[in-house]
Enzyme design. Structure first.
Site, PDB file in Angstrom:
ATOM      1  N   GLU A  31      44.669   3.136  34.459  1.00  0.00           N
ATOM      2  CA  GLU A  31      44.916   3.564  35.863  1.00  0.00           C
ATOM      3  C   GLU A  31      43.813   2.812  36.739  1.00  0.00           C
ATOM      4  O   GLU A  31      42.709   2.695  36.262  1.00  0.00           O
ATOM      5  CB  GLU A  31      44.568   4.902  36.179  1.00  0.00           C
ATOM      6  CG  GLU A  31      45.662   5.911  35.465  1.00  0.00           C
ATOM      7  CD  GLU A  31      46.964   5.761  35.902  1.00  0.00           C
ATOM      8  OE1 GLU A  31      47.150   5.684  37.198  1.00  0.00           O
ATOM      9  OE2 GLU A  31      48.010   5.916  35.342  1.00  0.00           O
ATOM     10  N   SER A  47      30.930 -12.418  33.868  1.00  0.00           N
ATOM     11  CA  SER A  47      31.967 -13.195  33.425  1.00  0.00           C
ATOM     12  C   SER A  47      31.707 -14.671  32.909  1.00  0.00           C
ATOM     13  O   SER A  47      30.892 -15.223  33.433  1.00  0.00           O
ATOM     14  CB  SER A  47      33.154 -13.130  34.298  1.00  0.00           C
ATOM     15  OG  SER A  47      33.123 -14.341  35.084  1.00  0.00           O
ATOM     16  N   GLY A  69      26.936  -9.832  46.746  1.00  0.00           N
ATOM     17  CA  GLY A  69      26.535 -10.797  47.377  1.00  0.00           C
ATOM     18  C   GLY A  69      26.698 -10.398  48.842  1.00  0.00           C
ATOM     19  O   GLY A  69      25.925 -10.777  49.708  1.00  0.00           O
ATOM     20  N   ARG A  85      37.367  -1.112  40.595  1.00  0.00           N
ATOM     21  CA  ARG A  85      36.734  -2.325  41.028  1.00  0.00           C
ATOM     22  C   ARG A  85      36.345  -1.917  42.507  1.00  0.00           C
ATOM     23  O   ARG A  85      36.908  -1.384  43.399  1.00  0.00           O
ATOM     24  CB  ARG A  85      37.767  -3.378  41.088  1.00  0.00           C
ATOM     25  CG  ARG A  85      37.256  -4.807  41.674  1.00  0.00           C
ATOM     26  CD  ARG A  85      37.846  -5.776  41.358  1.00  0.00           C
ATOM     27  NE  ARG A  85      37.097  -7.253  41.624  1.00  0.00           N
ATOM     28  CZ  ARG A  85      37.213  -8.440  41.334  1.00  0.00           C
ATOM     29  NH1 ARG A  85      38.147  -8.651  40.199  1.00  0.00           N
ATOM     30  NH2 ARG A  85      36.611  -9.335  41.533  1.00  0.00           N
ATOM     31  N   LEU A  90      27.056   8.879  25.205  1.00  0.00           N
ATOM     32  CA  LEU A  90      27.848   8.013  26.032  1.00  0.00           C
ATOM     33  C   LEU A  90      27.538   6.663  25.372  1.00  0.00           C
ATOM     34  O   LEU A  90      26.421   6.219  24.967  1.00  0.00           O
ATOM     35  CB  LEU A  90      26.915   7.707  27.602  1.00  0.00           C
ATOM     36  CG  LEU A  90      27.507   6.552  28.335  1.00  0.00           C
ATOM     37  CD1 LEU A  90      28.903   6.775  28.942  1.00  0.00           C
ATOM     38  CD2 LEU A  90      26.476   6.426  29.699  1.00  0.00           C
ATOM     39  N   ASP A 109      31.479  -5.587  41.816  1.00  0.00           N
ATOM     40  CA  ASP A 109      31.704  -6.417  42.916  1.00  0.00           C
ATOM     41  C   ASP A 109      31.188  -6.403  44.066  1.00  0.00           C
ATOM     42  O   ASP A 109      31.050  -5.138  44.684  1.00  0.00           O
ATOM     43  CB  ASP A 109      33.485  -6.862  42.931  1.00  0.00           C
ATOM     44  CG  ASP A 109      33.598  -8.278  43.396  1.00  0.00           C
ATOM     45  OD1 ASP A 109      32.807  -9.047  43.676  1.00  0.00           O
ATOM     46  OD2 ASP A 109      34.708  -8.464  43.686  1.00  0.00           O
ATOM     47  N   LEU A 144      41.859  -8.331  38.124  1.00  0.00           N
ATOM     48  CA  LEU A 144      41.345  -7.882  36.800  1.00  0.00           C
ATOM     49  C   LEU A 144      40.209  -9.068  36.460  1.00  0.00           C
ATOM     50  O   LEU A 144      39.506  -8.590  35.727  1.00  0.00           O
ATOM     51  CB  LEU A 144      42.291  -7.847  35.778  1.00  0.00           C
ATOM     52  CG  LEU A 144      42.137  -6.994  34.825  1.00  0.00           C
ATOM     53  CD1 LEU A 144      41.466  -5.565  35.004  1.00  0.00           C
ATOM     54  CD2 LEU A 144      43.403  -6.407  33.986  1.00  0.00           C
ATOM     55  N   SER A 145      40.355 -10.322  36.911  1.00  0.00           N
ATOM     56  CA  SER A 145      39.466 -11.572  36.695  1.00  0.00           C
ATOM     57  C   SER A 145      38.909 -11.557  35.314  1.00  0.00           C
ATOM     58  O   SER A 145      37.874 -11.689  34.733  1.00  0.00           O
ATOM     59  CB  SER A 145      38.254 -11.234  37.434  1.00  0.00           C
ATOM     60  OG  SER A 145      38.443 -11.119  38.796  1.00  0.00           O
ATOM     61  N   ASP A 153      33.127 -17.203  33.280  1.00  0.00           N
ATOM     62  CA  ASP A 153      33.233 -18.061  34.468  1.00  0.00           C
ATOM     63  C   ASP A 153      32.252 -17.923  35.437  1.00  0.00           C
ATOM     64  O   ASP A 153      31.969 -18.788  36.292  1.00  0.00           O
ATOM     65  CB  ASP A 153      34.484 -17.769  35.217  1.00  0.00           C
ATOM     66  CG  ASP A 153      35.696 -18.009  34.555  1.00  0.00           C
ATOM     67  OD1 ASP A 153      35.675 -19.128  33.737  1.00  0.00           O
ATOM     68  OD2 ASP A 153      36.730 -17.346  34.484  1.00  0.00           O
ATOM     69  N   ARG A 187      21.193 -13.418  48.348  1.00  0.00           N
ATOM     70  CA  ARG A 187      21.985 -12.853  47.182  1.00  0.00           C
ATOM     71  C   ARG A 187      21.299 -12.051  46.088  1.00  0.00           C
ATOM     72  O   ARG A 187      21.728 -11.111  45.580  1.00  0.00           O
ATOM     73  CB  ARG A 187      22.909 -13.705  46.786  1.00  0.00           C
ATOM     74  CG  ARG A 187      24.240 -14.380  47.657  1.00  0.00           C
ATOM     75  CD  ARG A 187      24.983 -15.587  47.146  1.00  0.00           C
ATOM     76  NE  ARG A 187      25.781 -15.109  45.811  1.00  0.00           N
ATOM     77  CZ  ARG A 187      26.682 -14.361  45.937  1.00  0.00           C
ATOM     78  NH1 ARG A 187      27.254 -14.234  47.138  1.00  0.00           N
ATOM     79  NH2 ARG A 187      27.433 -14.020  44.842  1.00  0.00           N
ATOM     80  N   HIS A 216      21.895  -8.623  44.035  1.00  0.00           N
ATOM     81  CA  HIS A 216      22.014  -8.367  42.421  1.00  0.00           C
ATOM     82  C   HIS A 216      20.989  -7.198  42.187  1.00  0.00           C
ATOM     83  O   HIS A 216      21.175  -6.441  41.354  1.00  0.00           O
ATOM     84  CB  HIS A 216      21.748  -9.560  41.704  1.00  0.00           C
ATOM     85  CG  HIS A 216      23.102 -10.310  42.025  1.00  0.00           C
ATOM     86  ND1 HIS A 216      24.059 -10.179  42.024  1.00  0.00           N
ATOM     87  CD2 HIS A 216      22.816 -11.935  42.270  1.00  0.00           C
ATOM     88  CE1 HIS A 216      25.199 -11.069  42.221  1.00  0.00           C
ATOM     89  NE2 HIS A 216      24.200 -12.207  42.315  1.00  0.00           N
TER      90      HIS A 216
HETATM   91  C1  FPP Z   1      29.565  -9.516  41.562  1.00  0.00           C
HETATM   92  O1  FPP Z   1      29.132  -9.493  42.765  1.00  0.00           O
HETATM   93  C2  FPP Z   1      28.621  -9.118  40.805  1.00  0.00           C
HETATM   94  C3  FPP Z   1      27.943  -9.797  39.923  1.00  0.00           C
HETATM   95  C4  FPP Z   1      28.829 -11.235  39.435  1.00  0.00           C
HETATM   96  C5  FPP Z   1      26.760  -9.386  38.697  1.00  0.00           C
HETATM   97  C6  FPP Z   1      26.840  -8.107  38.343  1.00  0.00           C
HETATM   98  C7  FPP Z   1      25.526  -7.631  38.246  1.00  0.00           C
HETATM   99  C8  FPP Z   1      24.852  -6.531  38.651  1.00  0.00           C
HETATM  100  C9  FPP Z   1      25.663  -5.524  38.969  1.00  0.00           C
HETATM  101  C10 FPP Z   1      23.252  -6.395  38.588  1.00  0.00           C
HETATM  102  C11 FPP Z   1      22.581  -6.304  37.091  1.00  0.00           C
HETATM  103  C12 FPP Z   1      23.386  -5.767  36.070  1.00  0.00           C
HETATM  104  C13 FPP Z   1      22.917  -4.999  35.162  1.00  0.00           C
HETATM  105  C14 FPP Z   1      23.540  -4.459  33.966  1.00  0.00           C
HETATM  106  C15 FPP Z   1      21.422  -4.597  35.281  1.00  0.00           C
HETATM  107  P1  FPP Z   1      29.249 -10.929  43.571  1.00  0.00           P
HETATM  108  O2  FPP Z   1      27.897 -11.643  43.482  1.00  0.00           O
HETATM  109  O3  FPP Z   1      30.490 -11.522  43.044  1.00  0.00           O
HETATM  110  O4  FPP Z   1      29.550 -10.425  45.134  1.00  0.00           O
HETATM  111  P2  FPP Z   1      30.169 -11.274  46.273  1.00  0.00           P
HETATM  112  O5  FPP Z   1      31.785 -11.249  45.854  1.00  0.00           O
HETATM  113  O6  FPP Z   1      30.062 -10.385  47.390  1.00  0.00           O
HETATM  114  O7  FPP Z   1      29.601 -12.665  46.413  1.00  0.00           O
END
Ligand code: FPP
Length: 227
Positions: free
Chosen positions: A190, A51, A9, A171, A117, A6, A178-179, A53, A19, A23
């Protein structure tokens, strides 16, 4: 180990970046953590990448994320194969573009022999959806054990090989929820929460989380060893 990645953004916005840059940096953090995991004794690593959502986000952001997933699968496939890392994408498979679906299958096939892994990328993943699908697959009028249900759950999200329960859930970025991630598999996990945003997360943070995990007493309902 399972990680809710998380804060991409917020990390980007804090730097005056779009944003999508967050990513992109998040994808680099994925590479760092995957590289570090086997030597730290992690056998299964499940990363929450998208997710179910998250489809509610703006179309442009969804497109950026889907491109990153595909690029990751294509560019990391060979490195993972060489390093004994088995890639598996878990979640639904009925809403992906055909090209992404092909890249998923290619990466899974190319890395299937990996034993160091098991890397599971959760994309279009919803734990409640998975549990509902697994429940719907149960035979009628016959009792089902926890073990059998877990197997059906792994099958529902296309996890091959089946994955064990989560020991440690991390997280990032300060949120504590847990979303809809691995609800069944986290029954005795844990939890470690860190304020570090995912793009800044690295090997040292993973080591710290593992140390925190090792300092916990896991009782699984029994009395404390100290009693
Ligand atoms: C949450 O941050 C992150 C995501 C919804 C996307 C996760 C994707 C990656 C880590 C990049 C690529 C992954 C792979 C496997 C190559 P957010 O956008 O919700 O952040 P915020 O809560 O600060 O807005």
């Amino acid at each position: 180990v399972a990680i809710i990645m998380d804060g991409n953004g917020r990390w980007a916005e804090g730097r005056g970046l779009p944003r999508s840059a967050g990513h992109g940096a998040g994808a680099r953090a994925v590479r760092r953590v995957v590289r570090a995991a086997p030597a730290l004794g992690i056998g299964t690593l499940t990363l929450y990448a998208f997710s179910s959502d998250n489809w509610r986000r703006p179309a442009a952001e969804v497109a950026t994320l889907m491109e990153l997933f595909e690029r990751y699968l294509v560019t990391e496939r060979e490195t993972c194969r060489r390093h004994g890392i088995r890639i598996n994408v878990i979640g639904r498979r009925d809403r992906f573009a055909p090209q992404l679906l092909r890249s998923i299958r290619d990466a899974e096939r190319a890395t299937a022999a990996g034993r160091r892994l098991h890397l599971r990328l959760a994309v279009d993943y919803s734990s409640r959806h998975a549990i509902t699908v697994a429940a719907g697959s149960l035979p009628r009028r016959r009792r089902c054990s926890f073990a059998e249900f877990s197997q059906r759950l792994n099958r529902a999200v296309h996890s091959a090989p089946a994955a064990p329960d989560v020991d440690l859930l991390i997280r990032t970025s300060g949120e504590r929820r847990l979303s809809d991630f691995l609800l069944w598999e986290c029954a005795y996990a844990e939890f470690v929460f860190t304020r570090r945003p995912w793009p800044a997360f690295g090997r040292r943070d993973l080591v710290r989380a593992l140390e925190e995990f090792r300092s916990r007493e896991r009782r699984f309902g029994r009395l404390s060893r100290a009693v």
